[in-house]
Scaffold this motif. Structure first.
Motif, mmCIF file in Angstrom:
data_model
loop_
_atom_site.group_PDB
_atom_site.id
_atom_site.type_symbol
_atom_site.label_atom_id
_atom_site.label_comp_id
_atom_site.label_asym_id
_atom_site.label_seq_id
_atom_site.Cartn_x
_atom_site.Cartn_y
_atom_site.Cartn_z
ATOM 1 N N MET A 1 53.050 18.601 36.756
ATOM 2 C CA MET A 1 53.671 18.492 35.694
ATOM 3 C C MET A 1 52.679 17.962 34.698
ATOM 4 S SD MET A 1 56.907 15.817 34.719
ATOM 5 C CE MET A 1 57.919 16.275 33.436
ATOM 6 N N SER A 2 52.601 18.544 33.561
ATOM 7 C CA SER A 2 51.732 18.228 32.601
ATOM 8 C C SER A 2 52.248 17.589 31.483
ATOM 9 C CB SER A 2 51.010 19.592 32.263
ATOM 10 O OG SER A 2 50.007 19.353 31.082
ATOM 11 N N TYR A 3 51.797 16.648 30.739
ATOM 12 C CA TYR A 3 52.113 16.097 29.603
ATOM 13 C C TYR A 3 51.501 16.526 28.445
ATOM 14 C CZ TYR A 3 54.395 12.935 33.035
ATOM 15 O OH TYR A 3 55.126 12.269 34.041
ATOM 16 N N GLN A 4 51.910 15.967 27.261
ATOM 17 C CA GLN A 4 51.359 16.450 25.959
ATOM 18 C C GLN A 4 51.046 15.108 25.303
ATOM 19 O OE1 GLN A 4 54.125 18.587 23.842
ATOM 20 N NE2 GLN A 4 53.862 20.504 24.683
ATOM 21 N N LEU A 34 41.076 12.986 27.753
ATOM 22 C CA LEU A 34 42.300 13.621 27.585
ATOM 23 C C LEU A 34 42.921 14.743 28.542
ATOM 24 C CD1 LEU A 34 41.483 14.571 23.947
ATOM 25 C CD2 LEU A 34 42.858 12.671 24.602
ATOM 26 N N ASP A 35 42.139 15.249 29.244
ATOM 27 C CA ASP A 35 42.740 16.112 30.270
ATOM 28 C C ASP A 35 43.159 15.245 31.341
ATOM 29 O OD1 ASP A 35 41.749 18.354 29.179
ATOM 30 O OD2 ASP A 35 39.784 18.414 30.354
ATOM 31 N N GLU A 36 42.383 14.064 31.809
ATOM 32 C CA GLU A 36 43.174 13.017 32.777
ATOM 33 C C GLU A 36 44.366 12.782 32.323
ATOM 34 O OE1 GLU A 36 40.143 10.350 33.702
ATOM 35 O OE2 GLU A 36 38.713 11.764 34.487
ATOM 36 N N LEU A 37 44.294 12.281 31.026
ATOM 37 C CA LEU A 37 45.783 11.597 30.615
ATOM 38 C C LEU A 37 46.891 12.547 30.633
ATOM 39 C CD1 LEU A 37 44.677 9.559 27.436
ATOM 40 C CD2 LEU A 37 45.579 8.901 29.471
ATOM 41 N N THR A 38 46.633 13.921 30.440
ATOM 42 C CA THR A 38 47.590 14.927 30.358
ATOM 43 C C THR A 38 48.402 15.304 31.755
ATOM 44 O OG1 THR A 38 46.056 16.773 30.358
ATOM 45 C CG2 THR A 38 46.943 15.987 28.348
ATOM 46 N N GLU A 39 47.496 15.120 32.819
ATOM 47 C CA GLU A 39 47.876 15.406 33.993
ATOM 48 C C GLU A 39 48.352 14.037 34.973
ATOM 49 O OE1 GLU A 39 48.111 18.140 35.860
ATOM 50 O OE2 GLU A 39 47.614 19.072 33.919
ATOM 51 N N PRO A 41 49.075 10.454 33.376
ATOM 52 C CA PRO A 41 49.082 9.464 32.490
ATOM 53 C C PRO A 41 49.101 7.969 32.847
ATOM 54 C CG PRO A 41 51.280 10.547 32.388
ATOM 55 C CD PRO A 41 50.121 11.244 33.316
ATOM 56 N N TYR A 42 49.629 7.727 33.862
ATOM 57 C CA TYR A 42 49.846 6.425 34.400
ATOM 58 C C TYR A 42 48.679 5.805 35.552
ATOM 59 C CZ TYR A 42 54.262 7.013 32.095
ATOM 60 O OH TYR A 42 55.488 7.277 31.437
#
Length: 53
Positions: A1-4, A34-39, A41-42
């Motif tokens: 799952m990928s976040y925005q 940013l790439d790490e956060l989208t994949e 986030p927690y």
């Protein structure tokens, strides 16, 4: 799952200033973050900062 990620106008202005400055190492670090956060986030891959007494 990928976040925005949603950016504020202030954040976008800051990124534009960095692009114009040509500071490629900082831009590369921001892109990686940013790439790490989208994949992930927690969890991410950063270090945990533990306050010292």
């Amino acid at each position: 799952m990928s976040y925005q990620i949603a950016f504020t106008d202030k954040a976008l202005d800051g990124i534009e200033k960095l692009k114009k400055s040509g500071n490629k190492p900082v831009l590369k670090k921001i892109r990686k973050l940013l790439d790490e956060l989208t994949e992930h986030p927690y969890t991410g891959t950063g270090r945990l900062l533990v306050p010292q007494d």
